[in-house]
Design a protein around this motif. Sequence first.
Motif, mmCIF file in Angstrom:
data_model
loop_
_atom_site.group_PDB
_atom_site.id
_atom_site.type_symbol
_atom_site.label_atom_id
_atom_site.label_comp_id
_atom_site.label_asym_id
_atom_site.label_seq_id
_atom_site.Cartn_x
_atom_site.Cartn_y
_atom_site.Cartn_z
ATOM 1 N N LEU A 211 1.124 -1.460 0.539
ATOM 2 C CA LEU A 211 -0.079 -0.236 -0.084
ATOM 3 C C LEU A 211 1.517 1.501 0.367
ATOM 4 C CD1 LEU A 211 -2.774 1.226 -0.675
ATOM 5 C CD2 LEU A 211 -2.358 0.550 2.514
ATOM 6 N N PRO A 212 2.416 1.766 1.018
ATOM 7 C CA PRO A 212 2.716 2.626 1.000
ATOM 8 C C PRO A 212 3.174 2.673 -0.434
ATOM 9 C CG PRO A 212 3.603 1.295 2.849
ATOM 10 C CD PRO A 212 2.593 0.898 2.023
ATOM 11 N N LYS A 213 3.506 1.465 -1.536
ATOM 12 C CA LYS A 213 4.491 1.234 -2.437
ATOM 13 C C LYS A 213 3.565 2.226 -3.556
ATOM 14 C CE LYS A 213 7.652 -2.126 -1.670
ATOM 15 N NZ LYS A 213 8.085 -3.368 -2.604
ATOM 16 N N LEU A 214 1.975 1.385 -3.318
ATOM 17 C CA LEU A 214 1.070 2.178 -4.402
ATOM 18 C C LEU A 214 0.623 3.701 -3.876
ATOM 19 C CD1 LEU A 214 -0.754 1.083 -6.321
ATOM 20 C CD2 LEU A 214 -2.515 0.457 -4.655
ATOM 21 N N ALA A 215 1.210 4.040 -3.288
ATOM 22 C CA ALA A 215 0.743 5.088 -2.590
ATOM 23 C C ALA A 215 1.312 6.011 -3.305
ATOM 24 C CB ALA A 215 0.483 5.728 -1.488
ATOM 25 N N GLU A 216 2.522 5.981 -3.359
ATOM 26 C CA GLU A 216 4.213 6.765 -3.785
ATOM 27 C C GLU A 216 4.140 6.808 -5.347
ATOM 28 O OE1 GLU A 216 7.417 4.775 -1.719
ATOM 29 O OE2 GLU A 216 6.749 5.935 0.400
#
Length: 509
Positions: A211-216
């Motif tokens: 999820l953090p990677k997707l947001a970034e």
Amino acid sequence: MRKASPRASGDASGELGTAAQQPWIALLQGMLGSMLILAGSLGVGWIANGSPMIRNSLVIALRTDGSGVVVSTIALTLGAMILLRSWLRLGQRLSLWGPGSLKQVVLAVVLWGAPLFVAVPIFSRDVFAYTGQGRLMAEGMNPYTTGISALSNWFMLGTDPSWAENRTPYGPLFLWLSRGVVAITGAQPELSVLFFRLLACVGVALCVIFLPKLAELGGFNGARALWIAVANPLFLISFIASAHNDALMVGLAVCGVYLAATRKPFLAIVLVTASIAVKPITIVLLPFIGLLWAGTAAGWGRRFAGWGATGAISLFLLWLAGIPHNLGFGWTWALLDSIPGYTGYSPSGFVGQLVGSLANAVGLDGGIFENGFRTLLTVGSVGIAGWLVLFGDPQKVLRRLALAFAAVVMLAPIIQPWYILWFLPFLAATGIKNDWQIKVCYVVIGFFVVFGAQDQLFVWNFVDLPMATKALSSWVAIAVVGYLLLIDVHTRKLLFTKGLELAHALPLK
């Protein structure tokens, strides 16, 4: 990838300088809340009647004596509310969302989730139905055509009677996973719950990682997205304590969407198809996987090719998954058949009742108007999702995916508390602004935490109580909500102060 440029969130309270440096306070408070939930679950959580745990002396004392039930109810409810406050305060303390904030959010998920992993199931007892469906598979019966009541001793193993004659709505992958759990545990209730929690935690871990990677990828702060979607108490309680298979479904979907966005289409289709094979609702995501495969500059021909290839590969994989045990496509009933009824707090349910009341007031058949209104919303949700598939900014396919998923869920007649967790990770990854959007998030999560705490409490009917447990839980929760909104100098700012008390969805510029 663009680098983050931490900047002040515009907070005028003077709190940022100190609070932002002490997230450990919120972490410890949240762990206390989880420990209280664990303690309360022993007295009012769900334990199978045939479980050895039901004969434990401490459990007997808590469940057969009125004072034990009262203390357990207060502990569980208060723990859930402390966890809610800790989540809010963690967001305030990390409001700059600078380096190190992601580590703190991950630590919150671990510390707050650990006690819930060993708690008695709360908020729901669907996990016992998973064991029953695994037993059906083990005994050569098809869960798409046979209810759990076909099993001997099914009631003593904790399954809700509403599952007795119902066919399962789950996909073939989850049925085979359930079969595997039963093979390992012999359907022993507590051990089975722990194994299903392990499966749920796989989904939680996938969300934490991807999820953090997707947001970034979209230029949003990954730590903040993870805090909103995964560290919140509704997610932790519903996906760890309740062991809902939705956790695995969501985790596989988030991972698959990330792979699609990073140009790994085949792996993305495999992961999203696996998500569908847990719970079919994520079939909504497939057309957007096709769009991501086609690329931002794709014309209509290439888009249709992407949709066709994505659909064909996914259909083939689902067909393969259904071959063993002759499961076939038995899960499709969950998409094609409408389940009767509605939940009163859903937009469809609440507004539908108003429409029916108005129709009755003018001498018309309110039932017809209610049903017509709900059908209109359901059809409308499909139309909205279809429009977002076909049209919109090609640079914002992920945002369109999140909005389409939200529309399909929110306009349905039945919304269980954890259903909002299906689409919340995608909304968080594509930017929840620090205005009315985050405030709606607070209200919705808070409402469902309060609702869930009093909705699923187990109490023997022979126990003499000074007050019904639902009423007691409701009053405790309402008192804490009043404190958070009116008295607490920190949390009362979140809804009533205009400005940037919490973090922006910080662009990574």
